[in-house]
Design an enzyme around this catalytic site. Structure first.
Site, PDB file in Angstrom:
ATOM      1  N   SER A 165     -21.210  25.314 -25.676  1.00  7.59           N
ATOM      2  CA  SER A 165     -22.051  24.128 -25.490  1.00  7.59           C
ATOM      3  C   SER A 165     -21.163  22.897 -25.447  1.00  7.59           C
ATOM      4  O   SER A 165     -20.132  22.837 -26.149  1.00  7.59           O
ATOM      5  CB  SER A 165     -23.055  23.987 -26.639  1.00  7.59           C
ATOM      6  OG  SER A 165     -23.761  22.759 -26.544  1.00  7.59           O
ATOM      7  N   TYR A 190     -24.895  23.493 -35.562  1.00  6.92           N
ATOM      8  CA  TYR A 190     -24.888  24.071 -34.210  1.00  6.92           C
ATOM      9  C   TYR A 190     -23.577  23.734 -33.491  1.00  6.92           C
ATOM     10  O   TYR A 190     -22.935  24.617 -32.896  1.00  6.92           O
ATOM     11  CB  TYR A 190     -26.076  23.538 -33.416  1.00  6.92           C
ATOM     12  CG  TYR A 190     -26.126  24.055 -31.995  1.00  6.92           C
ATOM     13  CD1 TYR A 190     -26.538  25.352 -31.723  1.00  6.92           C
ATOM     14  CD2 TYR A 190     -25.751  23.241 -30.924  1.00  6.92           C
ATOM     15  CE1 TYR A 190     -26.573  25.838 -30.416  1.00  6.92           C
ATOM     16  CE2 TYR A 190     -25.789  23.711 -29.620  1.00  6.92           C
ATOM     17  CZ  TYR A 190     -26.196  25.004 -29.374  1.00  6.92           C
ATOM     18  OH  TYR A 190     -26.228  25.474 -28.088  1.00  6.92           O
TER      19      TYR A 190
END
Length: 285
Positions: A147, A160
């Site tokens: 990501s 995350y």
């Protein structure tokens, strides 16, 4: 003459089938994984996606096998099934993942561990399962879906970001370890795409008496808005096809809009405090 022509067509067809690459996509039942799998299937690849419960999914555009990245037995069974059916495994797309949001102070540590188990250790365990086959073939490609958030610590998404950043670094290490066996490993980091990822996140509740109540709620709304207005997942599919067709892939790829990718460049050229101030202004902190 006619029969020879048909025979030649049959031989060419058989050759094409034999040369079709076999792809395994973890988390292939929805979102980016489904879009990538459907696109690669249309391009002639033999695609297997994974789901924890594939029997519950009807009319899927490509094959699904049962796999839970936090359960090593299911990982081994799924990889064995694909190899037994196809005789090889050419590409692993490590896409399965989950999100988590919340102030770190108020997020249960056991929930943080679950996300690390899925996003980091799950991806590692799937890589470990496919490497013996790829080494025997003397070829293979592993694409770890990370990501853009993994390049920076983001407020209320710090855990995350940490899981995806860790997978980027693990990829750098394992890439060098397996290169001598003819195996390539790379990362592709997406920005915001219009998927159902928000529904699968662990959300720390917005507690009524929390000192983070106002800022956390505002950031939750902002995150959901970013996903809802995100790009078309087909862009990720096209990027992954390009990586598969690249003989010597780069270590890192980023897929997203200009500002999302530019944010990584800014982090390199700005001072730490200036970059932090930029993020805090963006997230209204």
């Amino acid at each position: 003459m006619y029969s020879k022509f048909n025979f030649l067509n049959l031989q060419l067809s058989n050759f094409k089938i034999k040369m079709s690459k076999v792809v395994l996509i973890t988390g292939g039942s929805s979102g980016i994984g489904k879009s990538v799998g459907e696109f690669l299937t249309q391009k002639g690849f033999i695609v297997y996606g994974t789901s924890r419960n594939p029997q519950s999914i009807k009319n899927h555009p490509f094959k699904l096998v049962a796999l839970d990245v936090t359960d090593i037995k299911t990982i081994d069974a799924a990889v064995t099934e694909v190899i037994s059916k196809e005789g090889r495994l050419d590409v692993l797309i490590n896409n399965a993942g989950m999100g988590i949001t919340g102030p770190i102070e108020e997020t249960p540590t056991e929930e943080m561990r679950k996300v690390f188990d899925t996003n980091l250790f799950g991806a590692i365990d799937v890589m470990k399962a496919v490497l013996p086959q790829m080494r025997a073939q003397k070829s293979g490609l592993i694409i770890n879906v990370t990501s853009i958030a993994g390049y920076m610590g983001l407020p209320f998404r710090g855990i995350y970001s940490a899981t995806k950043g860790a997978l980027e670094i693990v990829t750098e290490g394992i890439r060098m370890e397996v290169k001598g066996f003819g195996i390539e490993v790379t990362n592709v980091a997406p920005g915001d795409f219009a998927t159902n990822i928000a529904s699968g996140r662990y959300h720390t509740p917005v507690f009524e008496n929390s000192p983070y109540k106002k800022t956390y709620q505002e950031n939750l709304d902002l995150m959901d808005a970013h996903v809802d207005s995100g790009g078309d997942p087909i862009e990720m599919a096209k990027a992954i096809l390009k990586i598969i067709n690249t003989p010597k892939p780069k270590i890192h790829y980023k897929v997203g809009d200009f500002m999302q990718k530019f944010s990584i460049i800014l982090k390199k050229i700005l001072s730490d405090k200036m970059y932090e101030r930029l993020l805090m202004n963006h997230y209204k902190l």
